[in-house]
Design a protein around this motif. Structure first.
Motif, PDB file in Angstrom:
ATOM      1  N   UNK A  17       0.957  -1.157   0.001  1.00 47.84           N
ATOM      2  CA  UNK A  17       0.031   0.053  -0.191  1.00 47.84           C
ATOM      3  C   UNK A  17       0.900   1.168  -0.163  1.00 47.84           C
ATOM      4  N   UNK A  18       1.314   1.654  -1.210  1.00 44.63           N
ATOM      5  CA  UNK A  18       2.149   2.786  -1.339  1.00 44.63           C
ATOM      6  C   UNK A  18       1.347   4.268  -0.657  1.00 44.63           C
ATOM      7  N   UNK A  19       2.143   5.060   0.118  1.00 43.50           N
ATOM      8  CA  UNK A  19       1.739   6.343   0.754  1.00 43.50           C
ATOM      9  C   UNK A  19       0.894   5.906   2.295  1.00 43.50           C
ATOM     10  N   UNK A  20       0.928   4.723   2.669  1.00 43.80           N
ATOM     11  CA  UNK A  20       0.065   4.468   3.863  1.00 43.80           C
ATOM     12  C   UNK A  20       1.084   5.174   4.896  1.00 43.80           C
ATOM     13  N   UNK A  21       0.164   5.636   5.896  1.00 47.15           N
ATOM     14  CA  UNK A  21       0.611   6.848   6.643  1.00 47.15           C
ATOM     15  C   UNK A  21       1.313   5.926   7.653  1.00 47.15           C
ATOM     16  N   UNK A  22       1.214   5.061   8.259  1.00 49.33           N
ATOM     17  CA  UNK A  22       1.858   4.106   9.298  1.00 49.33           C
ATOM     18  C   UNK A  22       2.469   2.760   8.873  1.00 49.33           C
ATOM     19  N   UNK A  23       3.754   2.980   8.840  1.00 44.02           N
ATOM     20  CA  UNK A  23       4.602   2.079   8.200  1.00 44.02           C
ATOM     21  C   UNK A  23       5.371   1.141   9.323  1.00 44.02           C
ATOM     22  N   UNK A  24       5.760   1.748  10.812  1.00 43.34           N
ATOM     23  CA  UNK A  24       6.803   1.112  11.526  1.00 43.34           C
ATOM     24  C   UNK A  24       6.182   0.602  12.774  1.00 43.34           C
ATOM     25  N   UNK A  25       6.983  -0.466  13.501  1.00 48.52           N
ATOM     26  CA  UNK A  25       6.160  -0.757  14.716  1.00 48.52           C
ATOM     27  C   UNK A  25       6.247   0.146  15.812  1.00 48.52           C
ATOM     28  N   UNK A  26       7.909   0.708  15.921  1.00 47.55           N
ATOM     29  CA  UNK A  26       8.067   2.016  16.639  1.00 47.55           C
ATOM     30  C   UNK A  26       7.183   3.140  16.555  1.00 47.55           C
ATOM     31  N   UNK A  27       6.751   3.600  15.354  1.00 52.43           N
ATOM     32  CA  UNK A  27       5.968   4.704  15.005  1.00 52.43           C
ATOM     33  C   UNK A  27       4.522   4.125  15.713  1.00 52.43           C
ATOM     34  N   UNK A  28       4.070   3.047  15.531  1.00 55.61           N
ATOM     35  CA  UNK A  28       2.810   2.548  15.897  1.00 55.61           C
ATOM     36  C   UNK A  28       2.570   2.775  17.458  1.00 55.61           C
TER      37      UNK A  28
END
Length: 285
Positions: free
Chosen positions: A159-170
Motif C-alpha cells: 500500500x504505497x503512501x500508507x501513513x503508518x509503516x513502522x512498529x516503533x511509530x505505532x
C-alpha cells in the motif's frame, strides 16, 4: 501454542464469502477475521458464526464511506482509511460507530482502524495530529463498549503512501494516546518487509501490553507461512514463550493468499503447515 484465526477475505477464495465460515471450521479453526462485514446483515454473520462454532476476533472499520454501498465503492477506489485525513473526521467517526454496532452484534473484541494514504506534499505532522485526535476519540468510544481499537503498520510496497509503516511509530502513537483500549496490530509480514528483526520486536513489544493481535504470511509472496524468508516455526515459538511470560492470550490471524489461488481445496491443502504445528505441539494426553 498460538491460537490461529482464518482470514476469510483471503483464505478459501474459491468459495462465496458466507460459505468460507464452514470451510474454516472444517479445517479446525476456532476463530475468524476478515476485512469488512458491512455488505451483510449482522444477523447473517452471527448465524454463520454460531452454526460453525466460530468466534469473530477482528474486522476493519470502514476504509471510507458510511454505508455498505459507499464503503464498497471507497475500497474499490483505493481508499485505505480516514483516520489520518484532515477534514474527514466526521466520516471517520461515523465509520467507527458503524463498526462498533457490528462488533456488538458479532461479539468481536477488536476493530482495526486503517490510517489512510498520505498525499504527496501533505504535511505529515498535521496528519499525525489528526490521527492521534481521531484515535483518542475512537479508543474512548470503544472502551465504553468493551472493545479495542487497533492500528497496523503496513508496508509501502503493498500500500504505497500508507501513513503508518513502522512498529516503533505505532507504539509511540499508542503511548501518546494513553488509552488501554488502543493497541497495535502486529503483522509479521509487513514488519519483515519494512524493518526486519521480527523476533526481537516480538520480544520487545509483546510484554508491553500494547500488542492486540498478530497476523502472518510468507515473505515476499504473501503465501502460506511455510515458505519464504521468515522462519515461522521459530517465530511461533517466540510468541509462545513471551506470551507465557506476560500472560498474552490473543490470536494470530492467517492473512495470506493461498499458494494454489482459487483452486478448489487449495486453502485446505496449503494448511499442511498448521496441521504439522498442531501435531508437534498437541498437549500430552
Amino acid at each position: 501454542m498460538p491460537r490461529f484465526a482464518a482470514n476469510l477475505s483471503m483464505l478459501y477464495p474459491e468459495l462465496p464469502f458466507l460459505d468460507r465460515f464452514e470451510a474454516a471450521a472444517k479445517d479446525g479453526f476456532e476463530a475468524v477475521e476478515y476485512l469488512f462485514p458491512y455488505a451483510y446483515p449482522a444477523e447473517e454473520l452471527v448465524a454463520r458464526l454460531k452454526a460453525h462454532g466460530l468466534r469473530q476476533v477482528l474486522f476493519n472499520a470502514p476504509p471510507a464511506g458510511t454505508d455498505a454501498a459507499s464503503i464498497d465503492a471507497a475500497w474499490a477506489a483505493g481508499l485505505r482509511g480516514t483516520a489520518s485525513l484532515p477534514g474527514r473526521e466526521d466520516e471517520f467517526r461515523a465509520g467507527v460507530q458503524l463498526a462498533l454496532r457490528y462488533a456488538a452484534a458479532l461479539d468481536c473484541p477488536r476493530i482495526h482502524c486503517m490510517a489512510g494514504l498520505l498525499d504527496e506534499g501533505a504535511d505529515r505532522e498535521v496528519a499525525r495530529a489528526v490521527y492521534v485526535s481521531n484515535l483518542r476519540w475512537a479508543a474512548a468510544e470503544a472502551a465504553r463498549e468493551g472493545r479495542d481499537i487497533l492500528i497496523e503498520p503496513i508496508n509501502p510496497r503493498d500500500i504505497p503512501r500508507f501513513f503508518l509503516k513502522r512498529q516503533d511509530e505505532a507504539h509511540a502513537i499508542v503511548q501518546e494516546v494513553g488509552a488501554p483500549s488502543l493497541k497495535v496490530q502486529f503483522d509479521l509480514y509487513h514488519c519483515q518487509i519494512v524493518e526486519g528483526d521480527v523476533a526481537t520486536k516480538i520480544r520487545q513489544y509483546l510484554p508491553t501490553g500494547r500488542v492486540g493481535h498478530f497476523q502472518i504470511a510468507g515473505v515476499p509472496e504473501r503465501h502460506e507461512p511455510d515458505t519464504g524468508e521468515l522462519n515461522y516455526p521459530y517465530l511461533f515459538s517466540v510468541i509462545d514463550e513471551v506470551a507465557a511470560q506476560c500472560g498474552w492470550q490473543g490470536w494470530v490471524g492467517c492473512e495470506y493468499r493461498p499458494r494454489e489461488g482459487a483452486q478448489p481445496g487449495g486453502t485446505t491443502r496449503g494448511l499442511a503447515w498448521l496441521r504439522q504445528w498442531r501435531t508437534v505441539h498437541a498437549p500430552a494426553s
